[in-house]
Design a protein around this motif. Sequence first.
Motif, mmCIF file in Angstrom:
data_model
loop_
_atom_site.group_PDB
_atom_site.id
_atom_site.type_symbol
_atom_site.label_atom_id
_atom_site.label_comp_id
_atom_site.label_asym_id
_atom_site.label_seq_id
_atom_site.Cartn_x
_atom_site.Cartn_y
_atom_site.Cartn_z
ATOM 1 N N ASP A 292 0.752 -1.119 0.146
ATOM 2 C CA ASP A 292 0.248 0.118 0.212
ATOM 3 C C ASP A 292 0.755 1.173 -0.030
ATOM 4 O O ASP A 292 1.844 1.332 0.844
ATOM 5 C CB ASP A 292 -1.181 -0.014 0.691
ATOM 6 C CG ASP A 292 -1.967 -1.190 1.420
ATOM 7 O OD1 ASP A 292 -2.616 -1.494 0.338
ATOM 8 O OD2 ASP A 292 -2.400 -1.414 2.582
ATOM 9 N N PHE A 293 0.612 2.153 -0.724
ATOM 10 C CA PHE A 293 1.423 3.207 -0.878
ATOM 11 C C PHE A 293 0.009 4.518 0.447
ATOM 12 O O PHE A 293 1.325 5.445 0.616
ATOM 13 C CB PHE A 293 0.920 4.264 -1.715
ATOM 14 C CG PHE A 293 1.513 3.409 -2.791
ATOM 15 C CD1 PHE A 293 3.367 3.660 -3.466
ATOM 16 C CD2 PHE A 293 0.760 2.205 -4.113
ATOM 17 C CE1 PHE A 293 3.639 3.003 -4.634
ATOM 18 C CE2 PHE A 293 1.495 2.227 -4.897
ATOM 19 C CZ PHE A 293 2.500 2.046 -5.370
ATOM 20 N N HIS A 294 -0.975 4.305 1.142
ATOM 21 C CA HIS A 294 -1.785 4.873 1.244
ATOM 22 C C HIS A 294 -1.322 4.832 2.620
ATOM 23 O O HIS A 294 -1.893 5.443 4.081
ATOM 24 C CB HIS A 294 -3.075 4.947 1.314
ATOM 25 C CG HIS A 294 -3.937 3.512 0.898
ATOM 26 N ND1 HIS A 294 -4.326 3.043 0.470
ATOM 27 C CD2 HIS A 294 -3.626 2.274 2.149
ATOM 28 C CE1 HIS A 294 -5.052 1.713 0.307
ATOM 29 N NE2 HIS A 294 -3.998 1.297 1.092
ATOM 30 N N LYS A 295 -0.604 3.792 3.251
ATOM 31 C CA LYS A 295 0.143 3.870 4.686
ATOM 32 C C LYS A 295 1.425 4.376 4.690
ATOM 33 O O LYS A 295 1.025 5.633 5.492
ATOM 34 C CB LYS A 295 0.590 1.569 4.805
ATOM 35 C CG LYS A 295 -1.325 1.989 4.651
ATOM 36 C CD LYS A 295 -1.315 -0.256 5.445
ATOM 37 C CE LYS A 295 -2.600 -0.583 5.458
ATOM 38 N NZ LYS A 295 -3.123 -1.258 4.465
ATOM 39 N N TRP A 296 2.407 3.643 5.092
ATOM 40 C CA TRP A 296 3.275 4.083 5.409
ATOM 41 C C TRP A 296 4.055 5.287 4.627
ATOM 42 O O TRP A 296 5.475 6.103 4.780
ATOM 43 C CB TRP A 296 4.402 3.214 5.706
ATOM 44 C CG TRP A 296 5.108 3.075 7.239
ATOM 45 C CD1 TRP A 296 5.577 4.610 7.267
ATOM 46 C CD2 TRP A 296 6.440 2.559 7.814
ATOM 47 N NE1 TRP A 296 6.303 4.780 8.500
ATOM 48 C CE2 TRP A 296 6.810 3.197 8.627
ATOM 49 C CE3 TRP A 296 6.873 1.093 7.210
ATOM 50 C CZ2 TRP A 296 7.535 2.453 9.710
ATOM 51 C CZ3 TRP A 296 7.459 0.492 7.845
ATOM 52 C CH2 TRP A 296 7.712 1.658 9.262
ATOM 53 N N MET A 297 3.769 5.494 2.933
ATOM 54 C CA MET A 297 4.024 6.233 2.420
ATOM 55 C C MET A 297 3.286 7.436 2.464
ATOM 56 O O MET A 297 3.803 8.483 1.215
ATOM 57 C CB MET A 297 4.103 5.709 1.278
ATOM 58 C CG MET A 297 5.161 4.733 0.772
ATOM 59 S SD MET A 297 6.633 5.363 0.636
ATOM 60 C CE MET A 297 6.734 5.783 -1.071
ATOM 61 N N ALA A 298 2.314 7.816 2.848
ATOM 62 C CA ALA A 298 1.872 9.304 3.094
ATOM 63 C C ALA A 298 1.088 9.496 2.235
ATOM 64 O O ALA A 298 0.302 10.655 1.593
ATOM 65 C CB ALA A 298 2.425 9.896 3.626
ATOM 66 N N ALA A 366 14.042 11.443 1.803
ATOM 67 C CA ALA A 366 13.162 11.804 2.803
ATOM 68 C C ALA A 366 12.219 10.934 3.337
ATOM 69 O O ALA A 366 11.889 10.563 4.103
ATOM 70 C CB ALA A 366 12.823 13.294 1.505
ATOM 71 N N LEU A 367 11.109 10.185 1.665
ATOM 72 C CA LEU A 367 10.328 9.030 2.372
ATOM 73 C C LEU A 367 11.376 8.007 3.383
ATOM 74 O O LEU A 367 10.487 7.384 4.554
ATOM 75 C CB LEU A 367 9.902 8.627 1.397
ATOM 76 C CG LEU A 367 8.658 9.390 0.061
ATOM 77 C CD1 LEU A 367 8.770 9.099 -0.632
ATOM 78 C CD2 LEU A 367 7.773 9.988 1.301
ATOM 79 N N GLY A 368 12.319 7.843 2.992
ATOM 80 C CA GLY A 368 12.724 6.825 3.372
ATOM 81 C C GLY A 368 13.581 7.519 5.447
ATOM 82 O O GLY A 368 13.593 6.678 5.502
#
Length: 473
Positions: A292-298, A366-368
Amino acid sequence: MSAGHRLDPADWDTFEAELHRIASACVDRLRAARDLPWRAPPDDMADRVAIRGEGAGTGALFDRILTDIVPYATGNTHPRFFGWVHGTGTATGVAAEMVAATMNANAGGRDQGAAHVERAVIDWLHGVAGWDGGSGLMTTGTSQATILALGCARMRAFPDVRETGIAGLPEIRVYIAEGGHSCVKKALEIMGHGARAVTRIPAPGGRMDVGALRAAIARDRAEGRHPLAVVGTVGSVNLGTFDDIAALADLAEAEGLWLHCDAAFGFWTRLAEAPWRDLSTGIERAHSIATDFHKWMAVPYAAGAVLIRDAALHRATYRERPEYLAAGGAGLAGGDWWATDYGIELSRGFAALKVWATVEGLGQAALGAQITDNCRQAARMGELAEASEYLDLAAPVVSNLCVIHPRAGDADDLAAALQLSGQAVFSTTRVAGRSCLRAAIVNHRTTDADVALAVRALEAEVAGAVRRGAAAK
């Protein structure tokens, strides 16, 4: 106004001004996220949102949205929302969603920019997974991705299934750890195999017992069942634990089984620093991955993906082109990649844009770093719980989840009190038969101070329970 324009604004300048107003209100809400915890919907919420169908006009409509709907969100944009694995969304994603809605692209097929953006996202995911090529598709989330992945696993084992159906198939078995996500069971029910097609394997310490898995496969073969797939858990919902994916890959290869990885949020540890980036070692050998992108990737809801290593198999499992969807050479009917060939939807939105914009706009580094921060914050919460006279750490902190057992009070009551006060949102679970509070930290707005404040608030609630218990004696 002519009939052809009655759905467009009568005055575009007025509409533009109102759109600026609601956009400004959205930015204000994002800016003030720290001050906007979850609020219970009012008793008359149903009446407020009941459809009147009278055509209120843009100004009145936007007033209703901002007054009657926006304030009563889930609360997951708040930095102390730790309940469940709910992503936080970003300003970049908001802008991308508006652009996607303006384009109003049907991303199911045809020669258009949306297809190229989606393929770029899938190609990037291949690199994160450690794959050299493959296939994939944007989905609404891991639940949908799991159905698509197991459909490919079944197609590989039974190439005639699209023509003949499942009536003539042997009983299949799909193996997943105890505590693995329920979307696997639901997928097999939807696919017509039923809940008993799932075999849950003991998972001491939150990790699938490979020896017990091997024994279960042998037993099913001996009893005439068909072992189909192993599902490796890459970040469990209860404890944030990771199966030994490399060991599962070895076993799947030896047994001729499909290896699917349920990596809804744990996939993104691959962007983090060591030691967390090594938790999913072996995922590069999987046949399929759901994330999922909508979890930890905001990324704003909803956005997930499935990756399938065998592109030809993926296409063969889902491609259906009647006359009205025939591919053309030149023109809009052209293009060598149609998303509908790889999934069950023809009508689908341009979800890939908000993912593309997030990665390109904010940057992978930044995401990492944010993912690394959340893992460190979970570890810090665990340290605070261990040091507390009112709390116990229920299980070791592996990634971004911290599960706490209160020494007094009921976990459900404690969680509800914190939610209603707006101090913090925990969810609840059970570990070793004990009711616990669970913090899943996937929030890019969370700071170390938020972690400390949430633990202090929980301690205060437990202390109150201790006093009430003493007074009752």
